[in-house]
Design an enzyme around this catalytic site. Structure first.
Site, PDB file in Angstrom:
ATOM      1  CG  LEU A 137     -16.766 -45.485  10.971  1.00 29.75           C
ATOM      2  CD1 LEU A 137     -15.685 -45.658   9.894  1.00 29.75           C
ATOM      3  CD2 LEU A 137     -17.695 -44.323  10.611  1.00 29.75           C
ATOM      4  N   PRO A 138     -20.406 -47.912  11.847  1.00 26.59           N
ATOM      5  CG  PRO A 138     -22.381 -46.910  11.095  1.00 26.59           C
ATOM      6  CD  PRO A 138     -20.895 -46.744  11.100  1.00 26.59           C
ATOM      7  CB  THR A 176     -18.534 -54.513  16.432  1.00 27.28           C
ATOM      8  OG1 THR A 176     -18.273 -54.076  17.758  1.00 27.28           O
ATOM      9  CG2 THR A 176     -18.684 -56.024  16.422  1.00 27.28           C
ATOM     10  CE  LYS A 231     -18.394 -56.385  20.361  1.00 25.27           C
ATOM     11  NZ  LYS A 231     -18.814 -55.531  21.431  1.00 25.27           N
ATOM     12  CE  LYS A 262     -21.968 -54.406  13.763  1.00 29.76           C
ATOM     13  NZ  LYS A 262     -21.397 -53.087  13.969  1.00 29.76           N
TER      14      LYS A 262
HETATM   15  P1  NAD Z   1     -23.990 -45.050  15.892  1.00 35.85           P
HETATM   16  O1  NAD Z   1     -24.859 -45.396  14.753  1.00 35.85           O
HETATM   17  O2  NAD Z   1     -24.552 -44.296  17.046  1.00 35.85           O
HETATM   18  O3  NAD Z   1     -22.688 -44.242  15.372  1.00 35.85           O
HETATM   19  C1  NAD Z   1     -22.065 -44.435  14.161  1.00 35.85           C
HETATM   20  C2  NAD Z   1     -21.694 -43.071  13.619  1.00 35.85           C
HETATM   21  O4  NAD Z   1     -20.973 -43.242  12.399  1.00 35.85           O
HETATM   22  C3  NAD Z   1     -22.926 -42.207  13.280  1.00 35.85           C
HETATM   23  O5  NAD Z   1     -22.820 -40.968  13.950  1.00 35.85           O
HETATM   24  C4  NAD Z   1     -22.861 -42.052  11.765  1.00 35.85           C
HETATM   25  O6  NAD Z   1     -23.324 -40.801  11.306  1.00 35.85           O
HETATM   26  C5  NAD Z   1     -21.373 -42.204  11.532  1.00 35.85           C
HETATM   27  N1  NAD Z   1     -21.031 -42.582  10.152  1.00 35.85           N
HETATM   28  C6  NAD Z   1     -21.602 -43.521   9.370  1.00 35.85           C
HETATM   29  N2  NAD Z   1     -20.985 -43.575   8.160  1.00 35.85           N
HETATM   30  C7  NAD Z   1     -19.992 -42.655   8.215  1.00 35.85           C
HETATM   31  C8  NAD Z   1     -19.001 -42.236   7.286  1.00 35.85           C
HETATM   32  N3  NAD Z   1     -18.904 -42.783   6.072  1.00 35.85           N
HETATM   33  N4  NAD Z   1     -18.158 -41.252   7.652  1.00 35.85           N
HETATM   34  C9  NAD Z   1     -18.231 -40.690   8.889  1.00 35.85           C
HETATM   35  N5  NAD Z   1     -19.155 -41.040   9.806  1.00 35.85           N
HETATM   36  C10 NAD Z   1     -20.017 -42.003   9.470  1.00 35.85           C
HETATM   37  O7  NAD Z   1     -23.376 -46.444  16.399  1.00 35.85           O
HETATM   38  P2  NAD Z   1     -22.649 -46.748  17.790  1.00 35.85           P
HETATM   39  O8  NAD Z   1     -23.643 -47.301  18.756  1.00 35.85           O
HETATM   40  O9  NAD Z   1     -21.810 -45.581  18.177  1.00 35.85           O
HETATM   41  O10 NAD Z   1     -21.732 -47.987  17.371  1.00 35.85           O
HETATM   42  C11 NAD Z   1     -20.518 -47.801  16.654  1.00 35.85           C
HETATM   43  C12 NAD Z   1     -19.783 -49.133  16.599  1.00 35.85           C
HETATM   44  O11 NAD Z   1     -19.542 -49.597  17.931  1.00 35.85           O
HETATM   45  C13 NAD Z   1     -20.562 -50.233  15.912  1.00 35.85           C
HETATM   46  O12 NAD Z   1     -19.681 -50.986  15.120  1.00 35.85           O
HETATM   47  C14 NAD Z   1     -21.153 -51.042  17.058  1.00 35.85           C
HETATM   48  O13 NAD Z   1     -21.394 -52.390  16.717  1.00 35.85           O
HETATM   49  C15 NAD Z   1     -20.044 -50.918  18.083  1.00 35.85           C
HETATM   50  N6  NAD Z   1     -20.483 -51.083  19.490  1.00 35.85           N
HETATM   51  C16 NAD Z   1     -21.573 -50.418  19.959  1.00 35.85           C
HETATM   52  C17 NAD Z   1     -21.958 -50.587  21.286  1.00 35.85           C
HETATM   53  C18 NAD Z   1     -23.165 -49.851  21.844  1.00 35.85           C
HETATM   54  O14 NAD Z   1     -23.601 -50.181  22.975  1.00 35.85           O
HETATM   55  N7  NAD Z   1     -23.746 -48.872  21.148  1.00 35.85           N
HETATM   56  C19 NAD Z   1     -21.222 -51.416  22.139  1.00 35.85           C
HETATM   57  C20 NAD Z   1     -20.082 -52.065  21.638  1.00 35.85           C
HETATM   58  C21 NAD Z   1     -19.721 -51.888  20.306  1.00 35.85           C
END
Ligand code: NAD
Length: 288
Positions: free
Chosen positions: A64-65, A93, A168, A243
Site C-alpha cells: 500500500l502507499p 514502505t 529500508k 518519500k
Molecule cells: P501504487 O500507487 O502503484 O499502488 C498502490 C495501490 O494501493 C494502488 O493500486 C491503490 O489503488 C491501492 N490502494 C490504496 N489504498 C487502498 C486501500 N485502502 N485498500 C486497497 N487498496 C488500496 O504504488 P506502488 O508503486 O505499487 O508502491 C506500493 C508500495 O511499495 C509503496 O509503499 C512504495 O513506497 C513501495 N515501493 C515502491 C517501489 C516502486 O518502484 N514503485 C519500490 C520499492 C517500494
C-alpha cells in the site's frame, strides 16, 4: 495456501501474480477497478473489500502507499477479520513507528505479523526478484519466509518488528547521499576537463567505488547502461526517493540520530522533485 492480497498497484500487481504462479490461491482486493481486473486476468480471485478477501485465508500480504492507509486497512479490515492463526505481511514502505504499532495491535489480537519492505522496483516485482528486509519475531519470520520467497530473490530477517522498515530507509538514505556524491564528482571531473568515461574507469576501480557509480552511472553514455541512457526514465522515481528520505528524517528525529547529509539530500531531492517527480532519481545530476 490461501493468501489475501491488498494493494495491486505497480508493485503489488506483479507480486500477486507471482504468488499465483507459485501455486497459491490469491484473494485480491484494490480500490482501483482497473487493478482488480488485471489481477483477475493474472489468475487471482477478486473481492469487493479487503475484509472479504481476508475472511478466509492463511496469510495476508499488503502493498500500500503509506502508513496511514496501512494502519486503516489493518485495523478496519484485517485484524479481527482474518481467521485466527493467519500470518500478516506488510510489504509497503512506511514509517517505522506505524509498522511497530500495527504489529503490536496485531499481536494483541493474536496474530503474527512482519514488516517486509522491498528493494527493487516494478521490474523486480514483476520478475519475482525483489529483496525483502523483514522485521518480526523468529516465528513470524519462519512463516512469512516461504511466501516472500515466491516473490523475491532474497529474504533477510533484519530483527524485531520495525527492523525491516529501518533497514529500508537507512539503505535508501545512503543511496540518495551516494548518488548526489557520485553526480557531483562526475560533473566536477568534467568541468575540470577530465573525460567522464576516464573518471568512471578510474574511480570505479578506486576508493570512489560505489553502487551509484559502478552499477547505476548517472551520466548518459558513461559507465554501465542505466536510466541515464534512457532520458532518466524507468528505474526508481524521484518522488519515491523523496518519500523514503522523508521517512528517514522522521525516524532520525525520533531516534535522535545525527544525519546532516541525509537532511541535505532530502532538501536537494525536494527541490528537484518540484518539477521532476517522475524522473529516475539519478536525474538529480541535471540539477548540478
Ligand atoms: P501504487 O500507487 O502503484 O499502488 C498502490 C495501490 O494501493 C494502488 O493500486 C491503490 O489503488 C491501492 N490502494 C490504496 N489504498 C487502498 C486501500 N485502502 N485498500 C486497497 N487498496 C488500496 O504504488 P506502488 O508503486 O505499487 O508502491 C506500493 C508500495 O511499495 C509503496 O509503499 C512504495 O513506497 C513501495 N515501493 C515502491 C517501489 C516502486 O518502484 N514503485 C519500490 C520499492 C517500494
Amino acid at each position: 495456501m490461501k493468501i489475501a492480497f491488498v494493494g495491486l498497484g505497480n508493485m503489488g500487481g506483479g507480486m500477486a501474480a507471482n504468488l499465483v504462479k507459485a501455486g497459491h490461491e490469491v484473494r485480491a482486493f484494490d480500490l482501483s477497478q482497473e487493478a482488480i481486473e488485471t489481477a483477475r486476468g493474472n489468475g487471482c480471485e477478486t473481492f469487493a473489500s479487503a475484509r472479504d478477501a481476508a475472511e478466509d485465508c492463511d496469510a495476508v500480504v499488503s502493498m500500500l502507499p503509506n502508513g496511514a492507509i496501512v494502519r486503516d486497512v489493518y485495523t478496519s479490515d484485517i485484524i479481527g477479520q482474518a481467521p485466527e492463526g493467519a500470518v500478516l505481511l506488510d510489504c509497503s514502505t512506511i514509517d517505522v513507528a506505524t509498522a511497530k504499532d500495527v504489529a503490536q495491535l496485531a499481536a494483541d489480537a493474536g496474530y503474527e505479523m512482519v514488516d517486509a519492505p522491498v528493494s527493487g522496483g516494478i521490474a523486480a516485482a514483476n520478475g519475482g526478484t525483489l529483496t525483502f528486509m523483514v522485521g518480526g519475531t523468529d516465528s513470524a519470520f519462519k512463516r512469512a519466509e516461504p511466501i516472500l520467497q515466491a516473490m523475491g530473490k532474497a529474504v533477510i530477517h533484519a530483527g524485531d518488528a520495525g527492523a525491516g522498515q529501518t533497514a529500508k530507509i537507512c539503505n535508501n538514505m545512503l543511496l540518495a547521499i551516494s548518488m548526489i556524491g557520485t553526480a557531483e564528482a562526475m560533473k566536477m571531473a568534467e568541468k575540470l576537463g577530465l573525460d567522464p568515461q576516464k573518471f568512471y574507469e578510474i574511480s570505479s576501480q578506486s576508493s570512489g567505488y560505489c553502487w551509484s557509480l559502478n552499477a547505476y552511472t548517472p551520466m548518459p553514455g558513461v559507465g554501465v547502461e542505466s536510466p541515464a541512457d534512457n532520458g532518466y526514465q524507468g528505474g526508481f522515481a524521484t518522488a519515491l526517493m523523496l518519500k523514503d528520505l522523508r521517512l528517514a528524517m522522521e525516524a532520525a528525529e525520533t531516534a535522535d540520530a545525527s544525519t546532516p547529509l541525509g537532511a541535505h539530500a532530502k532538501e536537494l531531492y525536494e527541490k528537484f522533485a518540484e518539477e521532476n517527480g517522475g524522473m529516475d532519481f539519478s536525474g538529480i545530476i541535471k540539477s548540478l
